[in-house]
Scaffold this motif. Structure first.
Motif, mmCIF file in Angstrom:
data_model
loop_
_atom_site.group_PDB
_atom_site.id
_atom_site.type_symbol
_atom_site.label_atom_id
_atom_site.label_comp_id
_atom_site.label_asym_id
_atom_site.label_seq_id
_atom_site.Cartn_x
_atom_site.Cartn_y
_atom_site.Cartn_z
ATOM 1 N N ARG A 1 -15.578 -1.794 4.382
ATOM 2 C CA ARG A 1 -14.180 -2.095 4.055
ATOM 3 C C ARG A 1 -13.228 -1.339 4.986
ATOM 4 O O ARG A 1 -13.641 -0.419 5.713
ATOM 5 C CB ARG A 1 -13.891 -1.709 2.607
ATOM 6 N N SER A 2 -11.968 -1.710 4.943
ATOM 7 C CA SER A 2 -10.934 -0.988 5.697
ATOM 8 C C SER A 2 -10.467 0.211 4.872
ATOM 9 O O SER A 2 -9.826 0.041 3.832
ATOM 10 C CB SER A 2 -9.741 -1.912 5.982
ATOM 11 N N GLN A 3 -10.793 1.413 5.321
ATOM 12 C CA GLN A 3 -10.417 2.617 4.572
ATOM 13 C C GLN A 3 -8.897 2.771 4.502
ATOM 14 O O GLN A 3 -8.350 3.237 3.489
ATOM 15 C CB GLN A 3 -11.037 3.865 5.219
ATOM 16 N N GLN A 4 -8.220 2.332 5.557
ATOM 17 C CA GLN A 4 -6.760 2.441 5.572
ATOM 18 C C GLN A 4 -6.145 1.525 4.505
ATOM 19 O O GLN A 4 -5.235 1.918 3.771
ATOM 20 C CB GLN A 4 -6.211 2.063 6.956
ATOM 21 N N GLU A 5 -6.678 0.297 4.415
ATOM 22 C CA GLU A 5 -6.156 -0.638 3.421
ATOM 23 C C GLU A 5 -6.404 -0.123 2.007
ATOM 24 O O GLU A 5 -5.544 -0.216 1.134
ATOM 25 C CB GLU A 5 -6.805 -2.018 3.602
ATOM 26 N N VAL A 6 -7.590 0.437 1.770
ATOM 27 C CA VAL A 6 -7.902 1.007 0.451
ATOM 28 C C VAL A 6 -6.931 2.131 0.128
ATOM 29 O O VAL A 6 -6.362 2.197 -0.974
ATOM 30 C CB VAL A 6 -9.361 1.515 0.399
ATOM 31 N N ALA A 7 -6.730 3.027 1.085
ATOM 32 C CA ALA A 7 -5.825 4.172 0.864
ATOM 33 C C ALA A 7 -4.410 3.697 0.562
ATOM 34 O O ALA A 7 -3.734 4.240 -0.332
ATOM 35 C CB ALA A 7 -5.842 5.088 2.087
#
Length: 559
Positions: free
Chosen positions: A503-509
């Motif tokens: 997954r995109s860690q930035q999007e999750v954050a």
């Protein structure tokens, strides 16, 4: 409803019958016990006749099926049009295993899905959390992220299947996942039908799978009401549950009273949040237990409909007739099933299911014979489903609406239960409503006392349980029981790790930060939870953010 002269004649005939025929018979063949009563403590007369209903008014008390006060059913033709939704509660191990069970049940004629989640999922922890150890996949399916939900419903057209999901504290997260999976299938939210249990008050009373304190929990519930009223209009936003209250030991009357009291609290909370009662009330649903006292259970369902219709009309001023209808799912009583002679459970379940149908249920789950020993095997769950199909197609009870309506016994029991329910609701109102009554331990204490009395009756042999305290047999425990593979936990942990890497860690954050900010404001949380779910934030991560903002609930000890 009855002619006074005719009633006087019935009374005279009944007195004469009692003084002559009955007394002569009893002197030769004494009755089995001095007092007969239902599980709720309602005395059972030797004979029911019209004189016990002399104040009855047909239109006021019964009416027509599909008309207020809905005593005789919420649909004019009931099962002559279509049968209840046949659901078999299913979920174990991984999403892959449960998906196969779902497909098997649909192939066998099941008409709706009912999802059981494992304990870590129910209390908002991922499968790799230290508190999840030993519980992953054991009492339901493990759902950690949108990836699991995609697997769970793989190959199942969500626009055609109605789904019920037994989840409460993290209900908003699971519903968000369901909406996201549907969109991936090309199914719009408007096409979805089903139910999310979403009933936190009974968790504080009877079941214990809570996370947050009452106030933020109620906020999550009303956020779901508001969101679905606009965006998921065919979804039942709550299943106000008496089932677990009954499983904890409540009587039939307490089950209805405490469930409807919780319903009053949810309706009031939604109104206080600025929602119009007729905007959300048509999508409220209920979930009841079908226990062993056959006629009391039938009367219970009829009384519940009548009381709820009056509450919605008179207390809340609802105008939409759908707001007045109590629509309910029924599950047969798991607590009545025995590990001894498990085949006998097939009969128990059949009679319980029949009471639900005669009581006018909209949806039904029949427990499997081996559930006192393990999660149901494939063979056992098939017998449970076939039980519903026999009731629907073979024995003739679905040919007319409310077939026991007008029975002197059933009508008197319906009235008696209604009186007991209204008395309980009045007491709860005086305590400040359901939430305050729970806080003060009132409901919990009432349930504990009823459960203790019930067990005393079994231990003293006043209440017979076949195979337990009477008609015992020596027999080995069945060997063909379903067992969850211990390796499930590791597979789930590996899957979570893979999701986190892909997954995109930035999007999750970003989505979790937006959710935290929204939780600290008055914004509806559903759009933020859906965004986090679509970014493949895990259930534990989302619930973790809400834990940080809302805190965790600590159960009150009731003495």
């Amino acid at each position: 409803m009855y002619d006074k002269k005719g009633l006087d004649k019935v009374k005279q005939a009944k007195e004469q019958w009692d003084e002559t025929t009955v007394q002569k018979t009893v002197s030769r063949f004494p009755e089995r016990k001095e007092n007969f009563e239902t599980d709720s403590g309602i005395p059972i007369e030797r004979l029911y006749s019209p004189d016990l209903l002399e104040d009855a008014d047909y239109q006021r008390d019964l009416g027509m099926p599909g008309h207020y006060p809905y005593t005789r059913g919420v649909q004019p033709t009931m099962y002559r049009g279509r049968f209840w939704t046949m659901r078999q509660y299913a979920g174990f191990g991984t999403a892959e295993e449960t998906n196969q069970r779902f497909k098997y049940l649909l192939e066998q004629g099941q008409t709706g899905l009912s999802v059981a989640f494992d304990l870590p999922t129910q209390i908002g922890y991922d499968s790799d959390h230290s508190l999840a150890r030993g519980e992953v996949g054991k009492v339901g399916v493990a759902i950690d992220s949108l990836k699991d939900m995609e697997i769970l419903y793989d190959g199942i057209p969500l626009e055609k299947v109605s789904t019920s999901m037994t989840i409460n504290s993290p209900a908003a997260v699971i519903l968000a996942m369901y909406i996201a999976v549907a969109e991936k299938q090309g199914v719009t939210p408007e096409q979805l039908s089903g139910t999310i249990q979403n009933d936190i008050l009974k968790e504080y009373v009877a079941r214990g799978t809570y996370i947050f304190p009452p106030e933020p929990s109620m906020r999550l519930i009303t956020d779901i009401f508001e969101y679905c009223a606009k965006d998921v209009p065919n979804w039942n936003t709550i299943s106000i549950s008496g089932y677990h209250i009954r499983e904890a030991g409540a009587t039939a009357a307490q089950e209805i009273a405490f469930t409807l009291a919780d319903g009053i609290a949810y309706v009031q909370a939604a109104i206080d949040a600025g929602l119009d009662v007729d905007e959300f009330a048509p999508r409220l649903s209920f979930f009841f237990n079908a226990h062993l006292n056959f006629f009391e259970e039938i009367a219970k369902f009829r009384a519940a409909r009548r009381v709820w219709a009056k509450i919605m009309k008179e207390r809340f001023g609802a105008q939409n007739k759908k707001s007045l209808m109590l629509r309910f799912h029924t599950q047969t009583a798991g607590v009545t099933l025995t590990a001894q002679q498990p085949d006998v459970n097939i009969m128990r379940v059949a009679f319980q299911a029949l009471s639900a149908v005669l009581g006018g249920t909209q949806s039904l789950h029949t427990n499997s014979k081996d559930e006192a020993l393990a999660l149901p095997s494939e063979d056992a769950v098939l017998i449970a489903l076939r039980t519903q199909q026999v009731i629907a197609h073979e024995i003739g009870v679905t040919e007319t609406a409310d077939p026991l309506g007008g029975s002197f016994f059933v009508e008197k029991l319906t009235n008696d239960i209604e009186d007991m329910v209204l008395d309980y609701i009045e007491k709860i109102d005086k305590l400040g409503g359901a939430a305050k009554a729970i806080e003060k331990g009132y409901m919990q204490k009432e349930i504990q006392e009823s459960a203790y009395k019930y067990m005393q009756e079994i231990e003293s042999n006043d209440k017979v349980v076949v195979g337990v305290n009477k008609f015992k047999m020596r027999k080995d425990t069945p060997t063909d029981l379903l067992k969850v593979d211990p390796a499930v936990a590791q597979r789930q942990c590996d899957k979570i790790e893979q999701v986190r890497q892909e997954r995109s860690q930035q999007e999750v954050a970003e989505t979790l930060k937006a959710l935290r900010n929204a939780a600290q404001s008055d914004n509806n949380l559903m759009p933020y939870i859906i965004a986090a779910v679509k970014a493949y934030a895990t259930l534990g991560e989302i619930c973790g953010v809400l834990r940080e903002v809302f805190g965790e609930y600590q159960q009150q000890v009731v003495i």
